[in-house]
Write a protein that holds these residues in place. Structure first.
Motif, PDB file in Angstrom:
ATOM      1  N   GLN A   1       0.817  -1.216   0.000  1.00 10.94           N
ATOM      2  CA  GLN A   1       0.000   0.000   0.000  1.00 10.94           C
ATOM      3  C   GLN A   1       0.848   1.262   0.000  1.00 10.94           C
ATOM      4  N   THR A   2       2.096   1.138  -0.384  1.00 19.51           N
ATOM      5  CA  THR A   2       2.962   2.303  -0.511  1.00 19.51           C
ATOM      6  C   THR A   2       4.027   2.005  -1.552  1.00 19.51           C
ATOM      7  N   ARG A   3       4.617   3.041  -2.112  1.00 22.77           N
ATOM      8  CA  ARG A   3       5.703   2.846  -3.072  1.00 22.77           C
ATOM      9  C   ARG A   3       6.915   2.218  -2.381  1.00 22.77           C
ATOM     10  N   LEU A   4       7.758   1.608  -3.166  1.00 16.52           N
ATOM     11  CA  LEU A   4       8.967   0.955  -2.657  1.00 16.52           C
ATOM     12  C   LEU A   4       9.828   1.951  -1.887  1.00 16.52           C
ATOM     13  N   THR A   5      10.253   1.562  -0.686  1.00  9.53           N
ATOM     14  CA  THR A   5      11.170   2.383   0.103  1.00  9.53           C
ATOM     15  C   THR A   5      12.327   1.515   0.580  1.00  9.53           C
ATOM     16  N   SER A   6      13.294   2.142   1.199  1.00  8.35           N
ATOM     17  CA  SER A   6      14.444   1.389   1.708  1.00  8.35           C
ATOM     18  C   SER A   6      14.053   0.466   2.848  1.00  8.35           C
ATOM     19  N   ALA A   7      12.826   0.619   3.372  1.00 11.35           N
ATOM     20  CA  ALA A   7      12.352  -0.297   4.415  1.00 11.35           C
ATOM     21  C   ALA A   7      12.274  -1.727   3.906  1.00 11.35           C
ATOM     22  N   VAL A   8      12.316  -1.899   2.590  1.00 17.64           N
ATOM     23  CA  VAL A   8      12.281  -3.254   2.024  1.00 17.64           C
ATOM     24  C   VAL A   8      13.452  -4.085   2.520  1.00 17.64           C
TER      25      VAL A   8
ATOM     26  N   SER B   1      -7.839  -1.027  27.119  1.00 16.41           N
ATOM     27  CA  SER B   1      -8.632  -2.245  27.247  1.00 16.41           C
ATOM     28  C   SER B   1     -10.003  -2.011  26.632  1.00 16.41           C
ATOM     29  N   LEU B   2     -10.411  -2.958  25.812  1.00 12.59           N
ATOM     30  CA  LEU B   2     -11.705  -2.857  25.140  1.00 12.59           C
ATOM     31  C   LEU B   2     -12.830  -3.444  25.981  1.00 12.59           C
ATOM     32  N   VAL B   3     -12.506  -3.974  27.174  1.00 12.46           N
ATOM     33  CA  VAL B   3     -13.532  -4.617  28.006  1.00 12.46           C
ATOM     34  C   VAL B   3     -13.580  -4.030  29.414  1.00 12.46           C
ATOM     35  N   SER B   4     -12.873  -2.954  29.636  1.00 19.13           N
ATOM     36  CA  SER B   4     -12.799  -2.391  30.989  1.00 19.13           C
ATOM     37  C   SER B   4     -13.850  -1.309  31.195  1.00 19.13           C
ATOM     38  N   PRO B   5     -14.455  -1.256  32.390  1.00 20.16           N
ATOM     39  CA  PRO B   5     -15.353  -0.140  32.698  1.00 20.16           C
ATOM     40  C   PRO B   5     -14.600   1.169  32.913  1.00 20.16           C
ATOM     41  N   GLU B   6     -13.274   1.056  33.147  1.00 22.61           N
ATOM     42  CA  GLU B   6     -12.461   2.263  33.322  1.00 22.61           C
ATOM     43  C   GLU B   6     -12.214   2.901  31.959  1.00 22.61           C
ATOM     44  N   LYS B   7     -12.648   4.109  31.786  1.00 23.80           N
ATOM     45  CA  LYS B   7     -12.653   4.750  30.477  1.00 23.80           C
ATOM     46  C   LYS B   7     -11.358   5.529  30.223  1.00 23.80           C
ATOM     47  N   TYR B   8     -10.639   5.081  29.236  1.00 22.65           N
ATOM     48  CA  TYR B   8      -9.479   5.816  28.742  1.00 22.65           C
ATOM     49  C   TYR B   8      -9.783   6.299  27.330  1.00 22.65           C
ATOM     50  N   SER B   9      -9.148   7.372  26.942  1.00 18.76           N
ATOM     51  CA  SER B   9      -9.405   7.940  25.620  1.00 18.76           C
ATOM     52  C   SER B   9      -8.929   7.003  24.524  1.00 18.76           C
ATOM     53  N   SER B  10      -9.586   7.088  23.380  1.00 22.28           N
ATOM     54  CA  SER B  10      -9.245   6.243  22.224  1.00 22.28           C
ATOM     55  C   SER B  10      -8.610   7.107  21.141  1.00 22.28           C
ATOM     56  N   ILE B  11      -7.392   6.739  20.743  1.00 24.11           N
ATOM     57  CA  ILE B  11      -6.695   7.429  19.661  1.00 24.11           C
ATOM     58  C   ILE B  11      -6.241   6.356  18.677  1.00 24.11           C
ATOM     59  N   ILE B  12      -6.910   6.267  17.551  1.00 24.07           N
ATOM     60  CA  ILE B  12      -6.553   5.290  16.526  1.00 24.07           C
ATOM     61  C   ILE B  12      -5.419   5.874  15.686  1.00 24.07           C
ATOM     62  N   VAL B  13      -4.368   5.078  15.447  1.00 25.48           N
ATOM     63  CA  VAL B  13      -3.214   5.621  14.737  1.00 25.48           C
ATOM     64  C   VAL B  13      -2.626   4.575  13.797  1.00 25.48           C
ATOM     65  N   ASN B  14      -2.250   5.032  12.608  1.00 26.59           N
ATOM     66  CA  ASN B  14      -1.432   4.235  11.678  1.00 26.59           C
ATOM     67  C   ASN B  14      -0.800   5.187  10.672  1.00 26.59           C
ATOM     68  N   SER B  15      -0.117   4.636   9.690  1.00 22.25           N
ATOM     69  CA  SER B  15       0.595   5.462   8.716  1.00 22.25           C
ATOM     70  C   SER B  15       0.543   4.802   7.352  1.00 22.25           C
ATOM     71  N   ASP B  16       0.389   5.605   6.309  1.00 20.42           N
ATOM     72  CA  ASP B  16       0.392   5.047   4.954  1.00 20.42           C
ATOM     73  C   ASP B  16       1.796   4.980   4.361  1.00 20.42           C
ATOM     74  N   GLY B  17       2.802   5.206   5.211  1.00 22.96           N
ATOM     75  CA  GLY B  17       4.185   5.161   4.754  1.00 22.96           C
ATOM     76  C   GLY B  17       4.766   6.535   4.492  1.00 22.96           C
ATOM     77  N   GLY B  18       3.918   7.550   4.462  1.00 24.14           N
ATOM     78  CA  GLY B  18       4.401   8.910   4.256  1.00 24.14           C
ATOM     79  C   GLY B  18       3.756   9.898   5.200  1.00 24.14           C
ATOM     80  N   THR B  19       2.563   9.555   5.692  1.00 23.53           N
ATOM     81  CA  THR B  19       1.800  10.455   6.546  1.00 23.53           C
ATOM     82  C   THR B  19       1.157   9.657   7.674  1.00 23.53           C
ATOM     83  N   GLU B  20       1.179  10.228   8.886  1.00 20.30           N
ATOM     84  CA  GLU B  20       0.544   9.562  10.019  1.00 20.30           C
ATOM     85  C   GLU B  20      -0.950   9.878  10.003  1.00 20.30           C
TER      86      GLU B  20
END
Length: 640
Positions: free
Chosen positions: A115-122, A557-576
């Motif tokens: 899902q990204t162009r070839l980089t040196s990470a190869v 934790s996805l099953v805890s009554p204790e509520k923590y904030s949710s921050i979904i994160v990933n990267s397309d190889g160039g942008t977070e």
């Protein structure tokens, strides 16, 4: 004086460099044709706009590759026009350009998986593989048009190069010859430096992969603007792990909450079995698509669908990386991969708190299973960093009759081995990384015709893996440890896509998350539509096994009554990419390039300059704070 000015040589040099531009544009057309289901271009005019902006990136790539050729073409050596010297230039030109051009053709196929162009990470991906020649050969056999088109285009390129030759001429006046040559070289050097940088402004940094997004409507189209040669060379020797400071530590403690604490009390600690299923995208499983309204949808995982009916599942869950090793760090250690993968960075070899270390702390027997040759994919090395007590690979399986000939032991026999070999000590935590649902999309010969072919190559092997998991459960149910075990299923990353819903940019990360236990005490049943991610698995399991100390985790934790904030994160190889509240943010480490409604998974409607409200401004600040904390903890080795 024409001989002294070297006009003929300069014009032919320009012609030869121009040919490279022509063939890079041809490869861009072919790249799009191979991947147009993933990269949407609305019209011919839109394509030409992207191709036009691609010229700047082509310029950088072409000048990188041809700098020596240009220099040798212009040096005042007097022998420049002689046939043997021109023959040397010919071979230099086509060896260097041929290798660089081939990178683009490799991406015709590889892009569908990365899902990204070839980089040196190869280099990090392949350094532990011993079957590269075999897999490359199979790819060529399965996609003959790629190599045929490369050979045809290179032949045409050579033909056009030879159409115009430098005629042998000897300069009569050496002083003007040398003076003109030096002036030409100086001017050319300025042009080459500017071309490689992408700009002549001293204050502007050289263009990189992120800059491709300046010219697109949809961020995925940035891969059309880029070329693989550029992305590979531009990422050589890069290290995007840089300390930043956007907010104070109090803001991070309050809004990022990098440490979580859960208070669940457990008397009889459960066993844990984690399935990381190779290339398991949400698209393939009907249990995760009941509410998606996908026309003519077909599920290819009948057993997992049935298991999901007895499980707690998350139909809106995402991967935190793009490759298998990224999945391992995300799922087990709660460490996502950004532009540069953590696992391939200079910082990966440090003490890391993870579900492995947590279980070790509680006296669990911990193990990792992967049917490939030991060391493949970097799993053994990273597993050692995490602290697994045991590693079981192809070596320990010790029966090459079940080897698929390319990657690993077939899933069915290896999962049988997995079921029978675990649980000798309890409680235990074990992880298995399956292998068969992967390119080159083969299944065992004895099962040919058993599974429906489906609409894409991936559909048949994912059915085989689903079948193998069913057979695993038939065996596992007979084991004394089965009843008090929590099973987790997710994918490491996605793979081929069939339906338009999963062609959307954010859905390139759409993997399932399933928690199942035959023990009703853990209450792992139902459908939770909240957004979830791989890095939530580690804190969820730490909670379920009653680990009552603080854990370092960006997930929750996805099953805890204790509520923590949710921050979904990933990267397309160039942008977070961040999902926070009602919005999706794209951030390049310095600036925000996009803000979208979180339902706009294809990034069609950028709100960044059109909508401003307190939630968006707070979301931007939280994104920056998360990024700051990530960099601080990785660089300063505070992941424990």
């Amino acid at each position: 004086m024409k001989k002294e000015f070297r006009i003929q040589e300069i014009l032919i040099l320009m012609y030869r460099i121009f040919l490279a531009y022509v063939f890079y544009q041809i490869s861009r057309v072919l790249f799009w044709q191979f991947n147009k289901d993933l990269i949407k271009v609305d019209s011919i005019a839109d394509y030409f706009r992207l191709a036009f902006h691609g010229i700047a990136f082509d310029t950088t790539a072409i000048l990188y590759v041809n700098s020596l050729f240009i220099l040798l073409s212009l040096l005042p050596l007097v022998i420049n026009t002689k046939k043997y010297y021109q023959k040397i230039l010919f071979w230099l030109y086509f060896i260097t350009n041929g290798i660089a051009y081939l990178m683009n053709f490799g991406d015709f196929i590889y892009y569908r998986f990365s899902q990204t162009r070839l980089t040196s990470a190869v280099f990090q991906v392949v350094k532990n593989e011993s079957n590269l020649l075999k897999t490359s050969t199979i790819s060529i056999i399965q996609h003959p048009f790629v190599i045929i088109s490369f050979v045809v285009l290179m032949s045409l390129w050579i033909f056009l190069y030879k159409k115009i030759n430098v005629k042998e001429r000897k300069p009569l006046k050496l002083l003007p010859y040398f003076i003109c040559s030096i002036i030409t070289i100086c001017c050319t050097t300025v042009l080459v430096i500017g071309g490689i940088r992408g700009d002549f402004k001293h204050s502007t940094r050289p263009i990189n992969m992120v800059d491709a997004n300046r010219f697109v409507i949809n961020p995925v189209q940035g891969n059309m603007v880029l070329n693989s040669t550029f992305s590979f060379f531009r990422t050589l020797g890069t290290n995007n792990f840089k300390a930043v400071h956007f907010v104070d530590s109090q803001f991070i403690e309050k809004n990022i909450q990098p440490y979580k604490l859960y208070h669940r009390k457990i008397i009889n600690r459960p066993n844990i079995v984690i399935f990381i299923v190779e290339s398991f995208g949400r698209e393939y499983s009907g249990a995760f698509n009941k509410e998606k309204n996908i026309k003519d949808y077909v599920s290819y995982t009948p057993f997992i669908d049935s298991l999901a009916n007895e499980s707690l599942i998350f139909p809106n869950s995402f991967a935190n990386g793009r490759q298998s090793i990224h999945g391992m760090s995300s799922i087990l250690a709660g460490i996502p991969s950004l532009t540069d993968a953590f696992t391939g960075s200079p910082y990966s070899n440090q003490k890391i708190q993870s579900i492995v270390s947590v279980c070790n702390d509680l006296g669990y027997d911990t193990s990792f299973y992967h049917g490939a040759p030991n060391g493949s994919m970097g799993f053994l090395g990273f597993g050692n960093i995490l602290g697994f007590k045991h590693y079981f690979g192809k070596n320990e399986y010790n029966n090459d009759k079940d080897f698929d000939g390319i990657w690993a032991i077939w899933d069915e026999p290896f999962l049988q081995y997995f079921a029978k070999n675990t649980g000798k000590k309890q409680p235990f935590m074990t992880t298995v990384f399956t292998a068969s649902s992967h390119h080159p999309f083969k299944i065992p010969e004895k099962y040919k015709g058993k599974f429906k072919k489906g609409k894409i190559e991936m559909h048949e092997p994912i059915q085989y893996t689903d079948f193998s998991i069913r057979k695993y459960f038939e065996t596992a149910k007979k084991q004394p440890w089965f009843h008090n075990t929590i099973f987790v299923f997710t994918g490491d990353h996605t793979n081929e896509v069939c339906y338009p819903e999963y062609q959307k940019a954010m859905n390139h990360f759409a993997v399932p998350i399933i928690f199942y236990s035959p023990n009703p005490e853990y209450q792992l049943k139902g459908v939770n539509i909240e957004t979830a991610q791989q890095i939530d698995i580690y804190p969820t399991l730490a909670d379920l096994i009653g680990y009552n100390k603080k854990i370092r985790s960006w997930g929750k934790s996805l099953v805890s009554p204790e509520k923590y904030s949710s921050i979904i994160v990933n990267s397309d190889g160039g942008t977070e990419q961040f999902i926070i509240g009602n919005y999706l943010y794209r951030f390049d480490g310095k600036n925000f390039t996009g803000v979208y409604d979180k339902k706009d998974l294809n990034f069609d409607n950028n709100l960044i300059n059109r909508v401003k409200n307190p939630e968006i401004e707070k979301g931007k600040l939280i994104s920056k704070a998360w990024y700051q904390d990530y960099m601080d903890r990785v660089i300063n080795r505070k992941l424990h």
